[in-house]
Scaffold this active site. Structure first.
Site, PDB file in Angstrom:
ATOM      1  N   SER A   1      -4.608 -14.195 -21.589  1.00 26.00           N
ATOM      2  CA  SER A   1      -3.219 -13.312 -20.494  1.00 26.00           C
ATOM      3  C   SER A   1      -2.294 -14.291 -19.335  1.00 26.00           C
ATOM      4  CB  SER A   1      -3.894 -12.385 -19.306  1.00 26.00           C
ATOM      5  OG  SER A   1      -4.927 -12.539 -18.341  1.00 26.00           O
TER       6      SER A   1
ATOM      7  N   HIS B   1       6.837  -1.469  21.343  1.00 25.17           N
ATOM      8  CA  HIS B   1       7.709  -1.096  20.405  1.00 25.17           C
ATOM      9  C   HIS B   1       9.167  -1.446  20.218  1.00 25.17           C
ATOM     10  CE1 HIS B   1       4.660   2.594  20.845  1.00 25.17           C
ATOM     11  NE2 HIS B   1       4.026   0.877  20.498  1.00 25.17           N
TER      12      HIS B   1
ATOM     13  N   TRP C   1       0.660 -16.586 -19.394  1.00 21.06           N
ATOM     14  CA  TRP C   1       0.940 -15.794 -17.851  1.00 21.06           C
ATOM     15  C   TRP C   1       2.064 -14.447 -19.130  1.00 21.06           C
ATOM     16  CZ3 TRP C   1      -0.540 -15.381 -13.514  1.00 21.06           C
ATOM     17  CH2 TRP C   1      -0.910 -16.190 -12.962  1.00 21.06           C
TER      18      TRP C   1
ATOM     19  N   GLU D   1      12.229   0.148  19.887  1.00 26.10           N
ATOM     20  CA  GLU D   1      12.944   1.070  20.382  1.00 26.10           C
ATOM     21  C   GLU D   1      12.663  -0.578  21.904  1.00 26.10           C
ATOM     22  OE1 GLU D   1      11.059   4.635  18.917  1.00 26.10           O
ATOM     23  OE2 GLU D   1      10.508   2.291  19.347  1.00 26.10           O
TER      24      GLU D   1
ATOM     25  N   ARG E   1       2.224 -17.412  -2.114  1.00 22.23           N
ATOM     26  CA  ARG E   1       2.442 -19.216  -2.252  1.00 22.23           C
ATOM     27  C   ARG E   1       3.993 -19.349  -2.442  1.00 22.23           C
ATOM     28  NH1 ARG E   1      -1.964 -18.137  -4.835  1.00 22.23           N
ATOM     29  NH2 ARG E   1      -1.347 -18.066  -6.822  1.00 22.23           N
TER      30      ARG E   1
ATOM     31  N   GLU F   1      -4.107  -5.116  -8.184  1.00 17.72           N
ATOM     32  CA  GLU F   1      -3.244  -5.686  -8.640  1.00 17.72           C
ATOM     33  C   GLU F   1      -4.383  -5.501 -10.206  1.00 17.72           C
ATOM     34  OE1 GLU F   1      -1.554  -9.391  -8.001  1.00 17.72           O
ATOM     35  OE2 GLU F   1      -1.511  -9.274  -5.960  1.00 17.72           O
TER      36      GLU F   1
ATOM     37  N   CYS G   1       8.574   4.609  24.857  1.00 22.33           N
ATOM     38  CA  CYS G   1       9.384   4.842  24.417  1.00 22.33           C
ATOM     39  C   CYS G   1      10.136   5.844  25.210  1.00 22.33           C
ATOM     40  CB  CYS G   1       9.582   4.416  23.035  1.00 22.33           C
ATOM     41  SG  CYS G   1       8.694   3.267  21.764  1.00 22.33           S
TER      42      CYS G   1
END
Length: 369
Positions: free
Chosen positions: A170, A52, A172, A54, A209, A296, A86
């Site tokens: 569409s 973790h 771009w 910490e 990408r 999206e 922790c």
């Protein structure tokens, strides 16, 4: 020892560390060790099953941690899981003071990290509603308390609210800088989802990408299993994990074709409108340990999620162009509110320019029912 006035600045640094991790289904956490106003150790939770934040920060600090202040974005754990508590590491390191950005919301595991530390004589300060810590924790907090992923919705549209020209073109609408930002959003999330109409029309790869980072799991909502076996998503499914969520009664033959190409098919019930039931789909994704989901497109999928009030934050890119009244209508297909007062809206919107495009983002707030 840092003063309370300095605490937010050091916690902001811990948040920046935490953003580096991709550790689902665990929360993203960052930590900083400060001794005499100097950072002596930093750390973040890199992936599930590893140390973790910490512990990483304390190891980096070494002996300099004794008597120092530890800043951690989430309340330190006080239970045995895949790693020891922790709190044990904090006490062993001799930390004098711990500053916490957010309490542990996990209802399944007794936290009480703050109580343990205070009982052992450590000074503990909770920064109530430290925005950076709350935002860093938000996806996991929703996941662990509701059993659903945290949903980010991305929209790209013209000034007059269109997503394509009258011919359907569409690419771009927005510029290259906006596309780079979208790839950053993908890299930060566990999965990215689209509807079947977008998958067929655009034949996207949905990979990262333009920026460094790992690819998210790719998800297609496809009620009737219409995803073409020749699509980029299917032909690259053995390289990038790809899920298709479909209806219980979808074609078994189409499922077998997809499975042979490396696509995982998950079946859920239909909604009353005959589409994939979105709540069931989100629950199925959470069962795959998907904590954060970027959606999206398309318009029907976005509308279904907004109608369900399942969208947690919005990322909208607006291009400085007009596509006209015969262009394809808005990026969201839903009934919408009766009045502007009843509309969901971005809380504390953050605006910036991405090249020539305006970009607004922030958590989505829904009106009381």
């Amino acid at each position: 020892m840092p003063t309370p006035e300095q605490d937010p600045r050091w916690m902001d640094l811990a948040v920046a560390e935490g953003k580096k991790g991709k550790c689902s289904p665990n929360p993203r956490v960052g930590a900083v060790v400060v001794q005499n106003d100097e950072v002596v150790g930093v750390g973040y939770h890199e992936r599930a099953g590893e140390a973790h934040a910490e512990v990483v920060a304390l190891r980096a600090a070494g002996e300099a941690a004794r008597g120092a202040t530890l800043y951690c974005t989430l309340e330190p754990c006080n239970h045995y899981g895949r790693t020891p508590p922790c709190t044990d590491a904090i006490l062993a390191a001799g930390i004098r003071r711990v500053v916490i950005g957010a309490r542990d919301p996990n209802p399944h595991i007794p936290g009480k990290g703050m109580e343990r530390l205070r009982h052992e004589g450590v000074q503990v300060t909770l920064l109530h509603e430290h925005r950076g810590s709350v935002e860093l924790l938000a996806p996991w907090a929703k996941f662990i308390t509701t059993g659903l992923p945290y949903v980010s919705l991305k929209l790209a549209l013209s000034l007059d609210g269109r997503i394509a020209t009258r011919t359907g073109a569409s690419r771009w609408v927005t510029g290259e800088e906006a596309r780079i930002k979208v790839h950053e959003l993908r890299a930060e999330r566990d999965a990215v989802a689209i509807g079947i109409n977008t998958a067929i029309a655009d034949d996207p790869r949905l990979t990262v990408r333009y920026v460094p980072g790992s690819n998210p799991i790719r998800v297609v909502l496809d009620t009737q299993l219409r995803l073409p076996p020749s699509s980029k998503l299917v032909t690259t499914a053995r390289e990038v994990p790809t899920l298709v969520i479909t209806a219980l009664d979808a074609s078994s033959e189409a499922e077998e074709i997809l499975r042979r190409r490396g696509v995982e098919v998950i079946r859920v019930p239909r909604s009353s409108e005959g589409r994939v039931d979105m709540r069931a789909a989100l629950q199925a994704l959470a069962e795959q340990n998907i904590v954060s989901l970027l959606v999206e497109g398309g318009a029907e999928l976005a509308g279904s999620l907004l109608a369900l009030r399942a969208v947690d934050d919005l990322h909208a890119f607006m291009a400085p162009l007009l596509l006209g009244p015969r262009g394809r209508p808005g990026a969201v297909d839903w009934a919408g509110p009766d009045t502007p007062t009843n509309a969901p809206r971005i809380l504390r919107p953050r605006w910036e320019l991405c090249g020539d495009d305006a970009y607004v983002r922030g958590p989505l707030e829904y009106p009381s029912r």
